[in-house]
Design a protein around this motif. Structure first.
Motif, PDB file in Angstrom:
ATOM      1  N   TYR A 184       0.847  -1.268  -0.020  1.00 39.55           N
ATOM      2  CA  TYR A 184       0.004   0.143  -0.096  1.00 39.55           C
ATOM      3  C   TYR A 184       1.001   1.311   0.049  1.00 39.55           C
ATOM      4  CZ  TYR A 184      -4.827  -1.677   0.882  1.00 39.55           C
ATOM      5  OH  TYR A 184      -5.921  -2.449   0.580  1.00 39.55           O
ATOM      6  N   THR A 185       1.723   1.178   0.677  1.00 34.89           N
ATOM      7  CA  THR A 185       2.904   2.491   0.818  1.00 34.89           C
ATOM      8  C   THR A 185       3.636   2.503  -0.551  1.00 34.89           C
ATOM      9  OG1 THR A 185       2.915   1.786   3.353  1.00 34.89           O
ATOM     10  CG2 THR A 185       4.669   3.705   2.197  1.00 34.89           C
ATOM     11  N   LEU A 186       4.136   1.634  -1.155  1.00 35.13           N
ATOM     12  CA  LEU A 186       4.879   1.430  -2.210  1.00 35.13           C
ATOM     13  C   LEU A 186       3.932   2.038  -3.354  1.00 35.13           C
ATOM     14  CD1 LEU A 186       7.689   1.171  -3.266  1.00 35.13           C
ATOM     15  CD2 LEU A 186       6.900  -1.219  -4.033  1.00 35.13           C
ATOM     16  N   TRP A 187       2.696   1.727  -3.364  1.00 32.76           N
ATOM     17  CA  TRP A 187       1.631   1.985  -4.147  1.00 32.76           C
ATOM     18  C   TRP A 187       1.452   3.745  -4.143  1.00 32.76           C
ATOM     19  CZ3 TRP A 187      -0.574  -0.136  -8.602  1.00 32.76           C
ATOM     20  CH2 TRP A 187      -1.601   0.297  -8.988  1.00 32.76           C
ATOM     21  N   ARG A 188       1.495   4.004  -2.951  1.00 33.05           N
ATOM     22  CA  ARG A 188       1.166   5.589  -2.909  1.00 33.05           C
ATOM     23  C   ARG A 188       2.335   6.448  -3.479  1.00 33.05           C
ATOM     24  NH1 ARG A 188      -0.965   8.025   1.870  1.00 33.05           N
ATOM     25  NH2 ARG A 188       0.071   9.863   0.983  1.00 33.05           N
ATOM     26  N   VAL A 189       3.585   6.038  -3.608  1.00 31.60           N
ATOM     27  CA  VAL A 189       4.562   6.808  -4.004  1.00 31.60           C
ATOM     28  C   VAL A 189       5.058   6.279  -5.304  1.00 31.60           C
ATOM     29  CG1 VAL A 189       5.121   7.439  -1.618  1.00 31.60           C
ATOM     30  CG2 VAL A 189       6.535   5.531  -2.944  1.00 31.60           C
ATOM     31  N   GLN A 441     -10.659   2.135  12.278  1.00 31.47           N
ATOM     32  CA  GLN A 441      -9.933   2.134  10.966  1.00 31.47           C
ATOM     33  C   GLN A 441     -10.472   3.471  10.291  1.00 31.47           C
ATOM     34  OE1 GLN A 441     -10.932  -0.950   8.164  1.00 31.47           O
ATOM     35  NE2 GLN A 441      -8.980  -0.451   6.972  1.00 31.47           N
ATOM     36  N   MET A 442      -9.661   4.229   9.779  1.00 26.52           N
ATOM     37  CA  MET A 442     -10.348   5.324   9.120  1.00 26.52           C
ATOM     38  C   MET A 442      -9.641   5.649   7.769  1.00 26.52           C
ATOM     39  SD  MET A 442     -10.607   9.231  10.371  1.00 26.52           S
ATOM     40  CE  MET A 442      -8.934   9.834  10.556  1.00 26.52           C
ATOM     41  N   MET A 443     -10.579   5.762   6.759  1.00 24.79           N
ATOM     42  CA  MET A 443      -9.830   6.125   5.441  1.00 24.79           C
ATOM     43  C   MET A 443     -10.800   7.287   4.828  1.00 24.79           C
ATOM     44  SD  MET A 443     -11.192   2.602   3.394  1.00 24.79           S
ATOM     45  CE  MET A 443     -10.221   1.651   4.312  1.00 24.79           C
ATOM     46  N   HIS A 444     -10.302   7.451   3.699  1.00 23.92           N
ATOM     47  CA  HIS A 444     -11.199   8.595   2.857  1.00 23.92           C
ATOM     48  C   HIS A 444     -12.403   7.924   2.563  1.00 23.92           C
ATOM     49  CE1 HIS A 444      -8.118  11.780   2.402  1.00 23.92           C
ATOM     50  NE2 HIS A 444      -7.274  10.900   2.144  1.00 23.92           N
ATOM     51  N   THR A 445     -13.388   8.841   2.710  1.00 26.29           N
ATOM     52  CA  THR A 445     -14.867   8.181   2.424  1.00 26.29           C
ATOM     53  C   THR A 445     -14.871   7.456   1.083  1.00 26.29           C
ATOM     54  OG1 THR A 445     -15.936   9.763   3.815  1.00 26.29           O
ATOM     55  CG2 THR A 445     -17.213   8.857   2.340  1.00 26.29           C
ATOM     56  N   ASN A 470      -9.549  -6.549   3.571  1.00 22.39           N
ATOM     57  CA  ASN A 470      -8.436  -6.680   3.140  1.00 22.39           C
ATOM     58  C   ASN A 470      -7.401  -5.359   2.995  1.00 22.39           C
ATOM     59  OD1 ASN A 470      -9.874  -9.407   1.928  1.00 22.39           O
ATOM     60  ND2 ASN A 470      -7.602  -9.935   2.647  1.00 22.39           N
ATOM     61  N   THR A 471      -7.857  -4.161   3.567  1.00 25.76           N
ATOM     62  CA  THR A 471      -7.313  -3.184   3.521  1.00 25.76           C
ATOM     63  C   THR A 471      -6.345  -3.098   4.693  1.00 25.76           C
ATOM     64  OG1 THR A 471      -9.118  -1.973   4.834  1.00 25.76           O
ATOM     65  CG2 THR A 471      -8.962  -1.914   2.370  1.00 25.76           C
ATOM     66  N   VAL A 472      -5.593  -2.033   5.060  1.00 29.02           N
ATOM     67  CA  VAL A 472      -4.907  -1.911   6.170  1.00 29.02           C
ATOM     68  C   VAL A 472      -5.184  -0.829   6.986  1.00 29.02           C
ATOM     69  CG1 VAL A 472      -2.966  -3.318   4.786  1.00 29.02           C
ATOM     70  CG2 VAL A 472      -2.990  -0.752   4.756  1.00 29.02           C
ATOM     71  N   ILE A 473      -4.641  -0.585   8.230  1.00 28.11           N
ATOM     72  CA  ILE A 473      -4.615   0.359   9.298  1.00 28.11           C
ATOM     73  C   ILE A 473      -3.546   1.383   8.919  1.00 28.11           C
ATOM     74  CG2 ILE A 473      -5.218   1.105  11.593  1.00 28.11           C
ATOM     75  CD1 ILE A 473      -7.004  -1.207  10.795  1.00 28.11           C
ATOM     76  N   ASP A 524     -24.618  -1.297  12.264  1.00 28.87           N
ATOM     77  CA  ASP A 524     -24.565  -2.460  11.569  1.00 28.87           C
ATOM     78  C   ASP A 524     -23.696  -2.725  10.374  1.00 28.87           C
ATOM     79  OD1 ASP A 524     -26.687  -3.293  13.399  1.00 28.87           O
ATOM     80  OD2 ASP A 524     -28.139  -2.725  12.188  1.00 28.87           O
ATOM     81  N   ILE A 525     -22.526  -2.082  10.478  1.00 25.00           N
ATOM     82  CA  ILE A 525     -21.563  -2.444   9.636  1.00 25.00           C
ATOM     83  C   ILE A 525     -20.825  -3.691   9.835  1.00 25.00           C
ATOM     84  CG2 ILE A 525     -19.152  -1.805   8.771  1.00 25.00           C
ATOM     85  CD1 ILE A 525     -21.526  -0.116   7.673  1.00 25.00           C
ATOM     86  N   ASN A 526     -20.578  -4.587   9.002  1.00 24.68           N
ATOM     87  CA  ASN A 526     -20.420  -6.097   9.255  1.00 24.68           C
ATOM     88  C   ASN A 526     -19.205  -6.458   8.485  1.00 24.68           C
ATOM     89  OD1 ASN A 526     -20.448  -9.233   9.170  1.00 24.68           O
ATOM     90  ND2 ASN A 526     -21.249  -8.727  11.106  1.00 24.68           N
ATOM     91  N   TYR A 527     -17.987  -6.561   8.825  1.00 21.71           N
ATOM     92  CA  TYR A 527     -16.815  -7.108   8.291  1.00 21.71           C
ATOM     93  C   TYR A 527     -15.794  -7.203   9.162  1.00 21.71           C
ATOM     94  CZ  TYR A 527     -13.913  -2.285   8.979  1.00 21.71           C
ATOM     95  OH  TYR A 527     -13.189  -1.612   9.478  1.00 21.71           O
ATOM     96  N   THR A 528     -14.662  -8.131   8.581  1.00 21.53           N
ATOM     97  CA  THR A 528     -13.663  -8.309   9.119  1.00 21.53           C
ATOM     98  C   THR A 528     -12.475  -7.103   9.342  1.00 21.53           C
ATOM     99  OG1 THR A 528     -13.703 -10.625   8.725  1.00 21.53           O
ATOM    100  CG2 THR A 528     -11.725  -9.986   9.685  1.00 21.53           C
ATOM    101  N   VAL A 529     -12.371  -6.625  10.490  1.00 22.24           N
ATOM    102  CA  VAL A 529     -11.467  -5.438  10.806  1.00 22.24           C
ATOM    103  C   VAL A 529     -10.245  -6.006  10.398  1.00 22.24           C
ATOM    104  CG1 VAL A 529     -10.721  -3.673  12.361  1.00 22.24           C
ATOM    105  CG2 VAL A 529     -13.172  -4.338  12.509  1.00 22.24           C
TER     106      VAL A 529
END
Length: 579
Positions: A184-189, A441-445, A470-473, A524-529
């Motif tokens: 994820y970090t490498l993709w950012r840059v 967990q927080m991300m852009h909407t 399958n995202t990351v913190i 009622d958000i249901n997902y695997t953090v």
């Protein structure tokens, strides 16, 4: 000259791999290093804070240290912690819960595919349900997890197998232990570098940039507001599942939801440092008492106990820089080549380290224990006239990658530094009398909507999954002077007031740097953090954030307060102000 003791100046990437990946690209390397070190700083802070919101006796540990602000003695020893790469829970539940007496072949089939052939040729039998909670002993009915296209490979090592379509023999196996946070970090840059690395590592020039993009329901790329470029899909078709073909499949980095670096550091190592009443030395009892990790994995209980015992000898501890999970060289002593192999060849000749290193030094130049392999390939050149399946281990042909996984270990390293005793002890973790909302967990909407709104590829037990698992913190980045930035904050324990009032959110740091408005709450958000093994129910707060033009760069934590209640403790590193 003897080096002077100091704290780390920055965290290195796993196996120092980024120095090779971004060689010759100084601007991208500088950007990566800033992002990566901030991220590792953040999860080190999270490891120390623990969980003061929804769990008792599980927070604010004094026994895990952040190496960025702690002087490390030049003579500090580094201890390697090893475990088998084979998924240990398959064998445990086979004997303890399933009562099905699976053979070694059937266990290898489950480890490789997540299924085994049923009585009919077209019938695939996947994992039986788990019927007993391993900690409480209470009856339950739980489809075997973690879910996902390689979810059951949960020992921080995953693999994908290429077979000859006509004979079924194994041509190539890719083993990886690379954490998704790195990619994820490498993709950012440097997304172009990520594409080039996919092609070179998997030996496939047909991989296209759009194959790696996160896409919406209409197939259009979803842009990351942090970069303005298409966001990354961690379960793209070249990194999903245990089977590879010419059209799809491969193993570039870990995908099982608990196989993250944040889990290794904050969820496991930090939590394991807390000393418990009675000093349990049974790894499963300690894990259940402290409520970290999954019982009966080869990794979690073993890592947790060894970290706990090291701290119990009057030490503070950290995961050694560069933090990572590493494949060790296999034990080739039971391998045998076929008669038509080249004279003088050995089984080890066909093991290639594609990413990582065999050895590495610490910041003082001292050799670190173990190997630092991130990606390895087992493959016989096609012109030699035999395949991986013609090689034997203990006299048995290699029909499954799991047979090779059983011959090598995984490793992390920990660096203790001595402290004065005696150490404080705590009862087992439990439920606090006054729980407060816990940020998760927080991300852009725009990204949250896309990741949560996208179904993950199918898994063997048919459990529903969304790509958000399958995202990351990684903390989202906002620039000074930005206004109206829309963010989505997943949390647990957030509620409306009696008249529909929304919870409030506050960031730490200099006053006036950040202004936040809560726009809504979705229940009622249901997902695997990410980092967990199973789904749970949570909430999402919709936020609008303004950043002052002169806002200081760096990480920001946040707290949540339900209407009429005091805010919970600040959760570190949920937002990053910077470029």
């Amino acid at each position: 000259m003897t080096p002077q003791a100091r704290a780390l100046s920055h965290f290195r990437s796993p196996a120092d791999q980024v120095l090779r990946d971004l060689s010759g690209n100084a601007p991208a390397l500088e950007s990566f290093t800033a992002l990566w070190s901030d991220y590792l700083d953040g999860i080190s802070q999270q490891a120390i804070v623990g969980n003061p919101w929804q769990m008792s006796n599980s927070s604010n540990t004094p026994y895990y240290y952040n190496p960025l602000n702690t002087v490390i003695p030049t003579t500090a020893p580094t201890k390697g912690i090893q475990w088998s790469a084979m998924p240990g829970r398959i064998g445990f539940y086979n004997g303890a819960d399933w009562q099905s007496a699976l053979s070694a072949t059937q266990i290898n089939q489950l480890a490789d595919f997540g299924w085994q052939p049923g009585p009919a040729a077209s019938n695939r039998q996947s994992f039986p349900d788990i019927t007993t909670d391993p900690c409480s002993g209470q009856a339950e009915q739980l489809p075997y997890g973690p879910y996902g296209p390689r979810g059951w490979q949960d020992e921080y090592c995953e693999w994908s197998v290429l077979r000859d379509p006509s004979t079924g023999k194994i041509l190539r196996i890719d083993f990886t232990c690379e954490n998704p946070e790195y990619w994820y970090t490498l993709w950012r840059v440097a997304p172009d570098t990520v594409l080039a690395l996919y092609r070179s590592t998997l030996g496939n020039d047909d991989i296209q940039a759009e194959d790696l993009w996160l896409k919406d329901a209409s197939g259009q790329p979803v842009n990351d507001p942090s970069t303005g470029q298409p966001a990354y899909n961690p379960l793209n078709k070249w990194n999903a599942g245990p089977v590879r073909s010419a059209q799809a499949g491969g193993a570039m980095h870990l995908t099982s939801t608990p196989n993250t670096l944040q889990t290794e550091i904050a969820g496991l190592a930090g939590a394991a440092t807390l000393q418990r009443d009675g000093h349990p030395t049974d790894p499963e009892k300690l894990l259940c008492c402290a409520q970290f990790g999954q019982p009966y994995r080869n990794s979690d209980p073993h890592i947790g106990l060894l970290v706990n015992l090291v701290v119990g000898q009057n030490n503070r501890v950290t995961i050694t820089d560069p933090p990572g999970l590493y494949i060790q060289m296999p034990d080739f002593s039971q391998y045998a080549l076929p008669a038509n192999a080249p004279a003088g060849a050995t089984a080890a000749d066909y093991w290639t380290v594609r990413r990582g290193a065999l050895s590495l030094n610490d910041m003082y130049g001292n050799p670190l224990p173990g190997n630092f392999i991130l990606h390895a390939v087992y493959e016989v050149p096609a012109d030699l006239g035999f395949t991986v399946s013609d090689i034997t281990i203990g006299g048995t042909p290699i029909d499954y990658a799991a047979q090779i996984a059983a011959t090598f270990f995984m490793q992390i390293n920990a660096t203790p530094i001595p402290i004065s005793g005696p150490l404080a002890t705590l009862p087992c973790a439990g439920t606090p009398p006054d729980p407060t909302p816990q940020p998760l967990q927080m991300m852009h909407t725009a990204l949250w909507n896309a990741y949560y709104g996208t179904a993950a590829p199918a898994n063997p037990v048919g459990a529903p999954m969304v790509l958000a698992a399958n995202t990351v913190i990684l903390p989202p980045t906002v620039a000074p002077g930005q206004s109206g930035v829309l963010l989505s904050l997943a949390c647990v324990g957030a509620t409306r007031g009696p008249n529909g009032e929304l919870p409030s959110v506050a960031f730490d740091g200099p006053a006036g740097d950040l202004t936040v408005k809560v726009l809504g709450l979705q229940d009622d958000i249901n997902y695997t953090v990410p980092g967990n093994s199973y789904p749970s129910t949570s909430q999402v707060l919709s936020l609008s954030v303004d950043t002052a033009a002169g806002a200081a760069p760096g990480l920001r934590g946040l707290s949540i307060a339900n209407p009429g209640q005091a805010a919970g403790q600040v959760a570190p590193a949920f937002l990053r102000i910077g470029a």
